[in-house]
Motif scaffolding. Structure first.
Motif, short mmCIF file in Angstrom:
data_model
loop_
_atom_site.label_atom_id
_atom_site.label_comp_id
_atom_site.label_asym_id
_atom_site.label_seq_id
_atom_site.Cartn_x
_atom_site.Cartn_y
_atom_site.Cartn_z
N HIS A 106 0.82 -1.23 0.00
CA HIS A 106 0.00 0.00 0.00
C HIS A 106 0.85 1.27 0.00
CE1 HIS A 106 -4.12 -1.60 0.67
NE2 HIS A 106 -3.44 -2.66 1.06
N SER A 107 2.16 1.14 -0.09
CA SER A 107 3.07 2.28 -0.04
C SER A 107 2.83 3.15 1.21
CB SER A 107 2.94 3.15 -1.31
OG SER A 107 3.93 4.18 -1.28
N LEU A 108 2.93 2.49 2.36
CA LEU A 108 2.80 3.20 3.64
C LEU A 108 4.13 3.10 4.38
CD1 LEU A 108 -0.66 1.77 4.75
CD2 LEU A 108 -0.19 4.04 3.80
N ALA A 109 4.67 4.25 4.79
CA ALA A 109 5.94 4.24 5.53
C ALA A 109 5.70 3.69 6.93
CB ALA A 109 6.50 5.65 5.60
N VAL A 110 6.72 2.99 7.47
CA VAL A 110 6.61 2.37 8.79
C VAL A 110 7.78 2.83 9.66
CG1 VAL A 110 6.65 0.17 10.04
CG2 VAL A 110 5.48 0.33 7.83
N VAL A 111 7.47 3.34 10.84
CA VAL A 111 8.51 3.79 11.76
C VAL A 111 8.49 2.90 13.01
CG1 VAL A 111 9.37 5.72 13.15
CG2 VAL A 111 8.19 6.17 10.98
N PRO A 112 9.45 1.95 13.12
CA PRO A 112 9.50 1.15 14.34
C PRO A 112 9.67 2.05 15.57
CG PRO A 112 10.89 0.17 12.65
CD PRO A 112 10.47 1.52 12.14
N PHE A 113 8.91 1.73 16.61
CA PHE A 113 8.87 2.60 17.80
C PHE A 113 9.01 1.70 19.03
CE2 PHE A 113 7.13 5.37 20.99
CZ PHE A 113 7.25 6.68 20.52
N GLY A 114 10.16 1.82 19.71
CA GLY A 114 10.39 1.01 20.91
C GLY A 114 9.94 1.79 22.14
N GLY A 115 10.91 2.43 22.81
CA GLY A 115 10.57 3.29 23.94
C GLY A 115 10.30 4.73 23.49
N GLY A 116 10.65 5.04 22.25
CA GLY A 116 10.46 6.41 21.74
C GLY A 116 11.41 7.40 22.39
N THR A 117 12.60 6.95 22.84
CA THR A 117 13.52 7.85 23.53
C THR A 117 14.64 8.37 22.63
OG1 THR A 117 15.02 6.11 24.28
CG2 THR A 117 13.11 6.57 25.68
N SER A 118 14.55 8.13 21.34
CA SER A 118 15.59 8.61 20.43
C SER A 118 15.83 10.10 20.60
CB SER A 118 15.18 8.34 18.98
OG SER A 118 16.06 9.01 18.10
N ARG A 126 7.29 10.54 6.03
CA ARG A 126 6.63 9.60 5.12
C ARG A 126 7.37 9.46 3.79
NH1 ARG A 126 0.85 11.11 5.21
NH2 ARG A 126 1.42 11.75 7.30
N GLY A 127 8.35 10.30 3.54
CA GLY A 127 9.05 10.24 2.26
C GLY A 127 8.07 10.42 1.13
N GLU A 128 8.12 9.51 0.14
CA GLU A 128 7.21 9.63 -1.01
C GLU A 128 5.94 8.80 -0.83
OE1 GLU A 128 9.79 8.28 -4.07
OE2 GLU A 128 10.73 10.25 -4.29
N HIS A 129 5.72 8.31 0.36
CA HIS A 129 4.62 7.36 0.56
C HIS A 129 3.31 8.06 0.91
CE1 HIS A 129 7.49 4.18 0.09
NE2 HIS A 129 8.30 4.84 0.92
N GLY A 130 2.24 7.28 0.76
CA GLY A 130 0.91 7.85 0.93
C GLY A 130 0.49 8.03 2.38
N GLY A 131 1.27 7.49 3.30
CA GLY A 131 0.93 7.62 4.71
C GLY A 131 2.10 7.14 5.53
N VAL A 132 2.01 7.34 6.85
CA VAL A 132 3.09 6.86 7.72
C VAL A 132 2.47 6.30 8.99
CG1 VAL A 132 3.50 9.23 8.61
CG2 VAL A 132 5.23 7.48 8.94
N LEU A 133 2.99 5.13 9.39
CA LEU A 133 2.45 4.43 10.56
C LEU A 133 3.55 4.18 11.56
CD1 LEU A 133 0.57 1.86 8.33
CD2 LEU A 133 -0.52 3.66 9.68
#
Ligand SMILES: Cc1cc2nc3c(=O)[nH]c(=O)nc-3n(C[C@H](O)[C@H](O)[C@H](O)COP(=O)(O)OP(=O)(O)OC[C@H]3O[C@@H](n4cnc5c(N)ncnc54)[C@H](O)[C@@H]3O)c2cc1C
Length: 542
Positions: free
Chosen positions: A119-131, A140-147
Motif C-alpha cells: 500500500h506504499s505506507l511508511a513504517v517507523v519502528p517505535f520502541g521506547g520512543g527515547t531517540s 513519510r518520504g514519497e509514501h501515501g501515509g506513515v504508521l
C-alpha cells in the motif's frame, strides 16, 4: 510517559531553588515560566491512510490494535531530543503518524510490513520512543501515509538459558522489566543507559546503544548474540552462538540498522551474574589531561572499573554548583579542593561491581594506578550521589525548558591521540555558535566510556533559549559541533545513533562506498523504501 517530556507525570520536581538562582545568574532565565500547551491544543494534520488499508491492517492485528486517536498520534509524533520537546511543548510537532500499529508476534509484524509495502505506507519502528536524533520522526518520504510500529505488545522473555548465560526476549521489552526478571534469577544484563526507565531492548540494539556501565559490561552490540528480523521482503533468523566465522558479521549489520531495513522482533542477549557488591567512588584530578592519562593507563593495564566517567573542569564546577552548599558532593568536593589545591580540578566517578576479593583486588589495582597520575580518592559520597541521581537528568531538562533554558547533549568517540584536540575544538565550536547567536552559554564535557584505544566524549550545553527561534538556535549549534567532530577525527555518534539528525553526515562518516553498500542492502530487504524513511540514510538520494 509525559507526551511533552520525560517520565512519569507524577514525578516530583528535581531542580533545587539554589540551582535555578545559579542558572539565572549564569545563563539567564525566561521572564515568565513557559509550560507546555494542553494536549488538546497540539495541532496535527489530518491522517491520510485510506479506510481500505486501515481495514486490512486491522485484520492482521485486531481492530483495537490499530489506533488513530489524537493522543495516540501525539505520543508517537516524536522522540525525546531537544528539538522534539521544543516542538511538542509548543503544540507544533513536525508531523504525526496517521495511526499506530501494535503487533503481538513476529508473524503479525511480518504480515504488517508486507501489507504496508503493497500500500506504499511508511513504517517507523517505535520502541521506547527515547531517540534523541530524530530516529522516530514520522517522515513519510514519497509514501501515501506513515504508521508507527509500536513494539510494546511484544515484551516477553522467551527463554532463559542459565547454563549458557543467555536470555531470549521479544524486542519490545523495556529495560526495567527485563532487569526485574533477571534479578529474580540472580542475573543482570548490565545495560543501563540514562534513558533506562523507558528504553526497549529492540530500540537499544537498533541504535547500538551504550549503557553507563558499558566500560565494564560492553555496549549493546557486545551483548547481542542472536536475533530475529522481519523486513518487507525477507526475514532473517540468526541463532545465539558465542562466536562465528561464517562470513561477515550479519548480526552486527542488523544491530544499528535503526529500523531502516526492517524490524528486530527477537533478541538473544548475553547476561551475567548480578553483582553482590557495588563500590562507586570519586577521584579528583588536577585537570582533564591528567584524568584522561589515568583512564588510558587503566585501559592499557586491563584495570578499568565498570563505570569510568571523567568530568572536565567546567562540568566539575557545574556539578559542584548544582549540588549546592547543602549537597553531599558540594560539601565534600569543596573541602577537598580547598584542602589540596585542586580548586580547578576534575572529578572522576569510578564504579566497581562484583564481589569479595576479586572486586577488592581490582579496585586496589585501579586506585594505585590513578594515584600515579595525581588522582586523589575522595571516598564514596560523590560516587553514591552520582549513582542515586543518574536517571534524574531528563526530568531536570523538562524543568529547565519551562524556564526558557536550552539543554542539549551530543557525543562522539575518538582515539586517545586526538582526544585533547577534539575536546577543545568541539567545545569551542559550540561556544562560538552560541555566542554568534547572541546567547552565550556553558559548554561542558565528560569522558563517558573508555576503551584501550580511545574514549567517548559527551558534551552538554546550557544556554538561554532564543525565544521564537529555538530550533534555529539548536540547528546552528548542532551543525557547528558535528563539523568540528568530523574535522577532528571523531565519529559523528558513539551511542545515540544516526537517526535523521546525523544522516547528512553519513557520507563523511563511512564514505560514498559505505553509503552505497547500505543503500544496496536496503533495496534488497525493503525495495519499496517504506522502512523508517530519512533515518540512517538521507531521503533525497532515494
Ligand atoms: C534522557 C535521555 C538519555 C539517554 N541516554 C542514553 C544513554 O545513556 N545511552 C544511549 O545509548 N542512549 C541514550 N539515549 C538515547 C536513546 O535512549 C537510545 O537511543 C535508545 O537505545 C533508544 O531506545 P528506544 O527503545 O527508546 O528506541 P526508539 O527511540 O523507539 O527508537 C530508536 C530507533 O530504533 C528504531 N527501532 C526501535 N525499535 C526497533 C526494533 N524493534 N527494530 C528495529 N528498529 C527499531 C527506531 O525506528 C528508531 O530509529 C538517551 C535518550 C534520552 C532521552
Amino acid at each position: 510517559m509525559r507526551w511533552w517530556g520525560w517520565g512519569d507525570p507524577a514525578h516530583p520536581p528535581v531542580l533545587p531553588a539554589h540551582a535555578l538562582d545559579w542558572l539565572r545568574e549564569t545563563v539567564g532565565l525566561a521572564a515568565r515560566p513557559r509550560p507546555p500547551v494542553a494536549l488538546g491544543r497540539v495541532r496535527l494534520e489530518a491522517a491520510t491512510v485510506g479506510r481500505q488499508a486501515l481495514g486490512a491492517l486491522r485484520e492482521i492485528v485486531g481492530a483495537e490494535h490499530v489506533r488513530d486517536g489524537h493522543a495516540e498520534r501525539v505520543l508517537h509524533a516524536a522522540g525525546k531530543g531537544y528539538p522534539d520537546l521544543v516542538r511538542l511543548r509548543a503544540g507544533e510537532p513536525e508531523g504525526a503518524p496517521d495511526a499506530v500499529l501494535y503487533p503481538a508476534s513476529h508473524e503479525q509484524l511480518r504480515a504488517l510490513l508486507e501489507l504496508c509495502a503493497r500500500h506504499s505506507l511508511a513504517v517507523v519502528p517505535f520502541g521506547g520512543g527515547t531517540s534523541v536524533v530524530g530516529g522516530v520522526a514520522p517522515l513519510r518520504g514519497e509514501h501515501g501515509g506513515v504508521l508507527a510500529l509500536d513494539m510494546s505488545r511484544m515484551a516477553g522473555v522467551l527463554e532463559l538459558d542459565e547454563e549458557s548465560a543467555t536470555v531470549t526476549v521479544q524486542a519490545g521489552i523495556r529495560g526495567p522489566a527485563l532487569e526485574r526478571q533477571l534479578a529474580a534469577r540472580g542475573l543482570t544484563l548490565g545495560h543501563f543507559p540514562q534513558s533506562f526507565e523507558y528504553v526497549s531492548l529492540g530500540g537499544c540494539a537498533a541504535t547500538r546503544s551504550a549503557g553507563q556501565a558499558s566500560t565494564g559490561y560492553g555496549a549493546i552490540e557486545k551483548m547481542v548474540l542472536g536475533l530475529r528480523f522481519a523486513a518487507p521482503t525477507a526475514e532473517i533468523a540468526l541463532p545465539a552462538v558465542p562466536a562465528s566465522a561464517a562470513g561477515p558479521g550479519l548480526r552486527q549489520l542488523l544491530v544499528g540498522s535503526e529500523g531502516a531495513l526492517g524490524a528486530i522482533s527477537e533478541l538473544a542477549l548475553r547476561v551475567r551474574p548480578a553483582p553482590r557488591e557495588r563500590i562507586y567512588e570519586g577521584v579528583f584530578f588536577e585537570g582533564f589531561a591528567a584524568g584522561c592519562q589515568a583512564l588510558r593507563a587503566l585501559a592499557r593495564e586491563h584495570a578499568l572499573p565498570d563505570v569510568a566517567r571523567l568530568s572536565d573542569e567546567q562540568e566539575t564546577r557545574m556539578s559542584l554548583a548544582l549540588a549546592g552548599a547543602g549537597g553531599v558532593k558540594g560539601r565534600l568536593g569543596r573541602a577537598y579542593l580547598q584542602l589540596r589545591g585542586y580548586r580547578e580540578g576534575c572529578l572522576a566517578i569510578l564504579g566497581f561491581e562484583g564481589a569479595g576479593e576479586e572486586l577488592a583486588c581490582r579496585r586496589r589495582r585501579a586506585l594505585a594506578l590513578v594515584r600515579g597520575f595525581g588522582g586523589l580518592a575522595v571516598g564514596r559520597s560523590p560516587g553514591e550521589a552520582w549513582r542515586a541521581g543518574r536517571f534524574t537528568a531528563p526530568y531536570m531538562r523538562d524543568e529547565l525548558l519551562t524556564h526558557g533554558v536550552m539543554v542539549e547533549t551530543l557525543e562522539t568517540a575518538v582515539q586517545w591521540s586526538g582526544l585533547p584536540r577534539l575536546h577543545r575544538a568541539v567545545g569551542e565550536a559550540i561556544a562560538g555558535a552560541l555566542r554568534a547567536g547572541g546567547t552565550p552559554g556553558l559548554v561542558m564535557c565528560h569522558v563517558s566510556h573508555v576503551y584501550e584505544t580511545g574514549a567517548s566524549l559527551y558534551f552538554t550545553l546550557i544556554a538561554r533559549q532564543r525565544e521564537g527561534d529555538e530550533i534555529g538556535q539548536w540547528r546552528a549549534v548542532k551543525q557547528a559541533a558535528g563539523e568540528a567532530i568530523l574535522a577532528g577525527g571523531g565519529t559523528i555518534t558513539h551511542h545515540h545513533g544516526v537517526g535523521r539528525d546525523h544522516a547528512h553526515w553519513m557520507p563523511r562518516e563511512v564514505g560514498d562506498g559505505g553509503v552505497a553498500a547500505l543503500r544496496a542492502l536496503k533495496r534488497e530487504l525493503d525495495p519499496a523504501g517504506i522502512m523508517n524513511p530519512g533515518k540512517l540514510l538521507q531521503l533525497s538520494a532515494g
